[in-house]
Motif scaffolding. Structure first.
Motif, short mmCIF file in Angstrom:
data_model
loop_
_atom_site.label_atom_id
_atom_site.label_comp_id
_atom_site.label_asym_id
_atom_site.label_seq_id
_atom_site.Cartn_x
_atom_site.Cartn_y
_atom_site.Cartn_z
N ARG A 249 -1.26 0.04 11.81
CA ARG A 249 -1.42 -0.52 10.47
C ARG A 249 -0.11 -0.39 9.70
O ARG A 249 0.59 0.61 9.83
N THR A 250 0.19 -1.40 8.87
CA THR A 250 1.41 -1.38 8.06
C THR A 250 1.05 -1.51 6.59
O THR A 250 0.20 -2.33 6.21
N PHE A 251 1.73 -0.71 5.75
CA PHE A 251 1.50 -0.70 4.31
C PHE A 251 2.81 -0.89 3.56
O PHE A 251 3.87 -0.49 4.04
N GLU A 252 2.70 -1.47 2.37
CA GLU A 252 3.82 -1.52 1.43
C GLU A 252 3.30 -0.99 0.10
O GLU A 252 2.32 -1.50 -0.44
N ILE A 253 3.96 0.05 -0.42
CA ILE A 253 3.52 0.69 -1.66
C ILE A 253 4.35 0.16 -2.82
O ILE A 253 5.57 0.30 -2.83
N LEU A 254 3.70 -0.45 -3.80
CA LEU A 254 4.36 -0.92 -5.01
C LEU A 254 3.79 -0.14 -6.19
O LEU A 254 2.60 -0.26 -6.50
N LEU A 255 4.62 0.66 -6.83
CA LEU A 255 4.18 1.55 -7.89
C LEU A 255 4.41 0.91 -9.26
O LEU A 255 5.51 0.45 -9.55
N ARG A 256 3.39 0.91 -10.10
CA ARG A 256 3.49 0.37 -11.44
C ARG A 256 3.19 1.47 -12.45
O ARG A 256 2.07 1.99 -12.49
N THR A 257 4.18 1.84 -13.23
CA THR A 257 3.99 2.89 -14.23
C THR A 257 3.79 2.27 -15.62
O THR A 257 4.19 1.13 -15.86
N SER A 308 8.92 -1.88 -18.72
CA SER A 308 9.66 -3.13 -18.56
C SER A 308 10.35 -3.22 -17.21
O SER A 308 10.61 -4.30 -16.69
N THR A 309 10.67 -2.07 -16.64
CA THR A 309 11.26 -2.05 -15.30
C THR A 309 10.37 -1.22 -14.39
O THR A 309 9.82 -0.20 -14.82
N ALA A 310 10.22 -1.64 -13.15
CA ALA A 310 9.37 -0.94 -12.20
C ALA A 310 10.07 -0.87 -10.85
O ALA A 310 10.83 -1.77 -10.48
N ARG A 311 9.80 0.22 -10.13
CA ARG A 311 10.37 0.35 -8.80
C ARG A 311 9.68 -0.64 -7.86
O ARG A 311 8.46 -0.62 -7.71
N GLY A 312 10.45 -1.49 -7.23
CA GLY A 312 9.88 -2.51 -6.36
C GLY A 312 9.80 -2.06 -4.92
O GLY A 312 9.51 -0.90 -4.63
N HIS A 313 10.11 -2.95 -4.03
CA HIS A 313 9.99 -2.69 -2.60
C HIS A 313 10.93 -1.58 -2.15
O HIS A 313 12.12 -1.59 -2.46
#
Length: 331
Positions: A249-257, A308-313
């Motif tokens: 299984r493959t995951f991509e974590i996108l965090l939104r604060t 306004s800014t978030a850590r992406g991929h």
């Protein structure tokens, strides 16, 4: 040094700071630094001058005041409430990730939490990791397997491995982590770990080259995780996993604060109402803290909105479980 890690007891909440300890000096959520405490040492920042001698004997989590300098008044442990201050925090793996020296790109908390969970780490596990990099993940792996497990981490770059080893020693993790210099892509993992690993983590540019070796190192039903920034790397790694692994299984974590701050809503003036449309009800607009307003009717609110800014991929995390073979068919 960091307190010996025992997941059954959070000792940092009861420990006092001593000379030689590493503390995380917390100014605000986006301004922290790691400081080694030494007698006679001094820290200067925008809040003033802080003497290390005032820190020794304080419990982790203490709020300490400046001794003056930079226009800030206060006085160490007995500083005035109006003086500049900082908090002295224990270097937990989460905080260490935020203050460590970046020798390579590191994994952050969102990815680390999923790695620790999906590798099914518990106290006593043996983990193989390649490569070590800046040691962000390694520190969290060590806490997960403490006090009786072990992390064997490998990096092909000798100086980088030496710097990571120094960090682990400084933070009291030497009993849980062994740092090795080895090219895992070219040589595979050492034979001494054959069939002994509960979990393996790979952070390599060509992970598919190391996957045959991983299959030999893992116990039956052990779990592999491979971190790759590009989907093409994931595709090749998954192809290599098919022979000896299942449940891929493959995951991509996108965090939104979210940003939380105080503000106020005020009634619009007559001129403002004329510009917002024909609706009869009064309109209200947000007033930032400290903004001057002549309105007499004003209510305080807490404003919550996405930053306004978030850590992406950051990368893709691919997990796979080593196949359990029947004793008559396993080669």
């Amino acid at each position: 040094m960091m307190v010996p890690l025992d997941p059954s007891d959070k000792l940092t909440s009861r420990r006092f700071i001593a000379e030689g300890d590493t503390v995380v000096v917390y100014e605000r959520h986006d301004a922290m630094r790691a400081v080694a405490v030494r007698a006679g040492g001094v820290l200067q920042n925008r809040f003033g001058v802080f003497r290390h001698d005032d820190w020794i004997g304080c419990p982790f989590g203490s709020k300490v005041f400046s001794t003056g300098g930079g226009g800030v008044k206060g006085g160490g442990k007995g500083g005035k409430a109006g003086g500049g201050f900082v908090h002295l925090l224990a270097p937990t793996p989460e905080l260490w990730t935020l203050v460590l020296s970046h020798r390579t790109q590191i994994l952050y908390i969102a990815d680390i939490s999923l790695v620790v969970a999906y590798l099914e780490l518990v106290p006593g596990c043996v983990v193989l990791e390649s490569g070590t990099g800046s040691g962000s993940l390694t520190t969290s792996l060590a806490r997960a397997v403490a006090p009786h497990g072990h992390v064997h981490t490998f990096d092909f770059h000798e100086q980088r491995a030496a710097s990571a080893r120094e960090d682990f020693e400084k933070n009291g993790l030497s009993s849980l982590i062994t740092v090795n210099v080895r090219d895992i892509q070219g040589e595979g993992f050492p034979e001494e770990h054959h069939g002994a690993a509960d979990a393996v983590f790979l952070d390599l540019p060509q992970p598919w080259l190391a996957i045959p070796s991983v299959g030999l190192m893992l116990k039956q039903d052990g779990v592999l995780c491979s971190f790759s920034p590009c989907i093409e790397q994931v595709q090749r790694a998954c192809e290599a996993m098919r022979t000896h692994f299942t449940d891929i299984r493959t995951f991509e974590i996108l965090l939104r604060t979210y940003e939380v701050r105080d503000g106020a809503l005020k009634s619009a003036t007559a001129d403002e109402e004329a510009t917002v449309g024909p609706l009869p009800q009064k309109r209200r607009k947000f007033t930032a803290p400290g903004e001057n307003t002549d309105c007499t009717q004003k209510n305080s609110y807490v404003l919550v909105r996405p930053c306004s800014t978030a850590r992406g991929h950051t990368g893709y995390l691919t997990f796979a479980r080593r196949l359990v073979y029947d004793s008559q068919t396993e080669s």
